[in-house]
Design a protein around this motif. Structure first.
Motif, PDB file in Angstrom:
ATOM      1  N   ALA A  58       0.814  -1.218   0.000  1.00 28.49           N
ATOM      2  CA  ALA A  58       0.000   0.000   0.000  1.00 28.49           C
ATOM      3  C   ALA A  58       0.851   1.273   0.000  1.00 28.49           C
ATOM      4  CB  ALA A  58      -0.931  -0.005   1.202  1.00 28.49           C
ATOM      5  N   LEU A  59       1.927   1.290   0.750  1.00 28.77           N
ATOM      6  CA  LEU A  59       2.729   2.508   0.856  1.00 28.77           C
ATOM      7  C   LEU A  59       3.390   2.915  -0.467  1.00 28.77           C
ATOM      8  CD1 LEU A  59       3.353   4.639   2.946  1.00 28.77           C
ATOM      9  CD2 LEU A  59       5.351   3.328   3.622  1.00 28.77           C
ATOM     10  N   PRO A  60       4.029   2.003  -1.205  1.00 25.89           N
ATOM     11  CA  PRO A  60       4.564   2.421  -2.506  1.00 25.89           C
ATOM     12  C   PRO A  60       3.469   2.877  -3.467  1.00 25.89           C
ATOM     13  CG  PRO A  60       5.527   0.338  -1.875  1.00 25.89           C
ATOM     14  CD  PRO A  60       4.448   0.631  -0.888  1.00 25.89           C
ATOM     15  N   ALA A  61       2.302   2.229  -3.389  1.00 25.20           N
ATOM     16  CA  ALA A  61       1.203   2.599  -4.278  1.00 25.20           C
ATOM     17  C   ALA A  61       0.710   4.012  -3.975  1.00 25.20           C
ATOM     18  CB  ALA A  61       0.071   1.589  -4.152  1.00 25.20           C
ATOM     19  N   ILE A  62       0.523   4.330  -2.702  1.00 27.19           N
ATOM     20  CA  ILE A  62       0.024   5.670  -2.358  1.00 27.19           C
ATOM     21  C   ILE A  62       1.070   6.733  -2.668  1.00 27.19           C
ATOM     22  CG2 ILE A  62       0.690   5.716   0.084  1.00 27.19           C
ATOM     23  CD1 ILE A  62      -2.648   6.978  -1.102  1.00 27.19           C
ATOM     24  N   LEU A  63       2.342   6.453  -2.383  1.00 29.70           N
ATOM     25  CA  LEU A  63       3.399   7.431  -2.663  1.00 29.70           C
ATOM     26  C   LEU A  63       3.546   7.684  -4.163  1.00 29.70           C
ATOM     27  CD1 LEU A  63       6.127   6.340  -0.092  1.00 29.70           C
ATOM     28  CD2 LEU A  63       4.612   8.330   0.027  1.00 29.70           C
ATOM     29  N   LYS A  71       2.522  15.708  -9.999  1.00 30.60           N
ATOM     30  CA  LYS A  71       3.359  16.074 -11.144  1.00 30.60           C
ATOM     31  C   LYS A  71       2.527  16.398 -12.387  1.00 30.60           C
ATOM     32  CE  LYS A  71       7.093  14.355 -14.025  1.00 30.60           C
ATOM     33  NZ  LYS A  71       7.896  13.200 -14.388  1.00 30.60           N
ATOM     34  N   THR A  72       1.552  15.548 -12.698  1.00 37.11           N
ATOM     35  CA  THR A  72       0.806  15.714 -13.950  1.00 37.11           C
ATOM     36  C   THR A  72      -0.536  16.404 -13.774  1.00 37.11           C
ATOM     37  OG1 THR A  72      -0.282  13.561 -13.770  1.00 37.11           O
ATOM     38  CG2 THR A  72       1.843  13.635 -14.902  1.00 37.11           C
ATOM     39  N   GLU A  73      -1.062  16.404 -12.563  1.00 38.69           N
ATOM     40  CA  GLU A  73      -2.360  16.992 -12.248  1.00 38.69           C
ATOM     41  C   GLU A  73      -3.512  16.367 -13.030  1.00 38.69           C
ATOM     42  OE1 GLU A  73      -2.539  21.275 -11.492  1.00 38.69           O
ATOM     43  OE2 GLU A  73      -0.419  21.323 -12.062  1.00 38.69           O
ATOM     44  N   THR A  74      -3.322  15.148 -13.456  1.00 42.77           N
ATOM     45  CA  THR A  74      -4.392  14.395 -14.106  1.00 42.77           C
ATOM     46  C   THR A  74      -4.321  12.944 -13.629  1.00 42.77           C
ATOM     47  OG1 THR A  74      -2.998  13.810 -15.989  1.00 42.77           O
ATOM     48  CG2 THR A  74      -4.352  15.778 -16.235  1.00 42.77           C
ATOM     49  N   LEU A  75      -5.451  12.275 -13.719  1.00 44.02           N
ATOM     50  CA  LEU A  75      -5.461  10.848 -13.407  1.00 44.02           C
ATOM     51  C   LEU A  75      -4.900  10.087 -14.593  1.00 44.02           C
ATOM     52  CD1 LEU A  75      -8.977  10.404 -11.759  1.00 44.02           C
ATOM     53  CD2 LEU A  75      -6.767  10.429 -10.623  1.00 44.02           C
ATOM     54  N   MET A  76      -4.074   9.106 -14.314  1.00 46.82           N
ATOM     55  CA  MET A  76      -3.553   8.290 -15.402  1.00 46.82           C
ATOM     56  C   MET A  76      -4.644   7.343 -15.889  1.00 46.82           C
ATOM     57  SD  MET A  76      -0.941   5.694 -13.433  1.00 46.82           S
ATOM     58  CE  MET A  76      -0.240   6.862 -12.318  1.00 46.82           C
ATOM     59  N   SER A  77      -4.465   6.823 -17.052  1.00 46.57           N
ATOM     60  CA  SER A  77      -5.482   5.935 -17.616  1.00 46.57           C
ATOM     61  C   SER A  77      -5.517   4.612 -16.855  1.00 46.57           C
ATOM     62  CB  SER A  77      -5.194   5.680 -19.101  1.00 46.57           C
ATOM     63  OG  SER A  77      -4.049   4.868 -19.235  1.00 46.57           O
ATOM     64  N   MET A 128      -4.303  -8.087  -3.666  1.00 44.08           N
ATOM     65  CA  MET A 128      -3.298  -7.034  -3.538  1.00 44.08           C
ATOM     66  C   MET A 128      -3.237  -6.167  -4.806  1.00 44.08           C
ATOM     67  SD  MET A 128      -2.516  -7.286  -0.500  1.00 44.08           S
ATOM     68  CE  MET A 128      -1.134  -6.253  -0.184  1.00 44.08           C
ATOM     69  N   ALA A 129      -3.437  -6.773  -5.976  1.00 47.61           N
ATOM     70  CA  ALA A 129      -3.452  -5.990  -7.222  1.00 47.61           C
ATOM     71  C   ALA A 129      -4.650  -5.045  -7.235  1.00 47.61           C
ATOM     72  CB  ALA A 129      -3.489  -6.910  -8.432  1.00 47.61           C
ATOM     73  N   LEU A 130      -5.793  -5.525  -6.802  1.00 43.32           N
ATOM     74  CA  LEU A 130      -6.982  -4.681  -6.744  1.00 43.32           C
ATOM     75  C   LEU A 130      -6.809  -3.558  -5.718  1.00 43.32           C
ATOM     76  CD1 LEU A 130      -9.801  -4.545  -8.016  1.00 43.32           C
ATOM     77  CD2 LEU A 130     -10.644  -5.895  -6.104  1.00 43.32           C
ATOM     78  N   LEU A 131      -6.260  -3.897  -4.577  1.00 34.83           N
ATOM     79  CA  LEU A 131      -5.971  -2.894  -3.557  1.00 34.83           C
ATOM     80  C   LEU A 131      -5.006  -1.836  -4.105  1.00 34.83           C
ATOM     81  CD1 LEU A 131      -5.977  -1.956  -0.487  1.00 34.83           C
ATOM     82  CD2 LEU A 131      -3.922  -3.361  -0.285  1.00 34.83           C
ATOM     83  N   SER A 132      -3.965  -2.280  -4.775  1.00 31.65           N
ATOM     84  CA  SER A 132      -2.968  -1.360  -5.333  1.00 31.65           C
ATOM     85  C   SER A 132      -3.596  -0.412  -6.352  1.00 31.65           C
ATOM     86  CB  SER A 132      -1.841  -2.132  -6.003  1.00 31.65           C
ATOM     87  OG  SER A 132      -1.175  -2.928  -5.071  1.00 31.65           O
ATOM     88  N   SER A 138      -6.330   6.707  -5.516  1.00 35.56           N
ATOM     89  CA  SER A 138      -6.576   7.599  -4.384  1.00 35.56           C
ATOM     90  C   SER A 138      -5.390   8.538  -4.169  1.00 35.56           C
ATOM     91  CB  SER A 138      -6.831   6.777  -3.122  1.00 35.56           C
ATOM     92  OG  SER A 138      -6.933   7.598  -1.997  1.00 35.56           O
ATOM     93  N   GLY A 139      -4.186   8.008  -4.300  1.00 37.77           N
ATOM     94  CA  GLY A 139      -2.987   8.837  -4.171  1.00 37.77           C
ATOM     95  C   GLY A 139      -2.913   9.904  -5.251  1.00 37.77           C
TER      96      GLY A 139
END
Length: 158
Positions: A58-63, A71-77, A128-132, A138-139
């Protein structure tokens, strides 16, 4: 025309959306750094971090999400997010297999010892993939909101 002591005004050019390789590299690097921190804590203090597997996912995913959102101010696809998670998970499993080989273990030994290990392993990986996926998203939203707040404060200060 600019004179010698003038600086060009910063232009707000929209950042390019991140590539899935950039995102997966950021996820891998964060995982390595968190693993090193966990190792130092466990080795130095003799304290085993509870739920280290979930935290190290979870921590690497949120960071990473916060970084790319800021950086991009947009959600990635969605595709970029899933491909990055797939590469990150694959790299993690290659690392785990190398560690198993180093210690003289193999997955076939685990499958023989624990009959339903394969199903538990597959279920845990999917969970874990779904959680990530949702934690990265969310991050990103948090990073976008933080960037907007900083921009508002700068506009008020000027």
């Amino acid at each position: 025309m600019l004179y010698t002591n003038e600086k060009p005004l910063p232009q707000d050019t929209p950042q390019k959306a991140p590539d899935f390789l950039q995102v997966s590299l950021a996820l891998c690097l964060c995982s390595i750094l968190i693993g090193v921190v966990f190792f130092i804590v466990e080795d130095t203090f003799g304290f085993e971090v509870p739920s280290a597997g979930v935290i190290s996912t979870a921590l690497p995913a949120i960071l990473t999400g916060i970084y790319f959102g800021n950086k991009t101010e947009t959600l990635m696809s969605t595709k970029t997010r899933w491909l990055a998670i797939l590469i990150w998970t694959s790299a993690s499993y290659f690392y785990a297999l190398a560690a198993f080989q180093y210690h003289g273990l193999s997955l076939s030994d685990l499958f023989e010892e624990f009959g339903s290990f394969g199903w538990v392993f597959a279920g845990f990986t999917a969970l874990m993939a779904l959680l990530s996926y949702f934690v990265i998203k969310s991050g990103e939203k948090t990073g976008i909101k933080n960037k907007a707040k900083v921009r508002e404060k700068q506009a008020k200060g000027v």
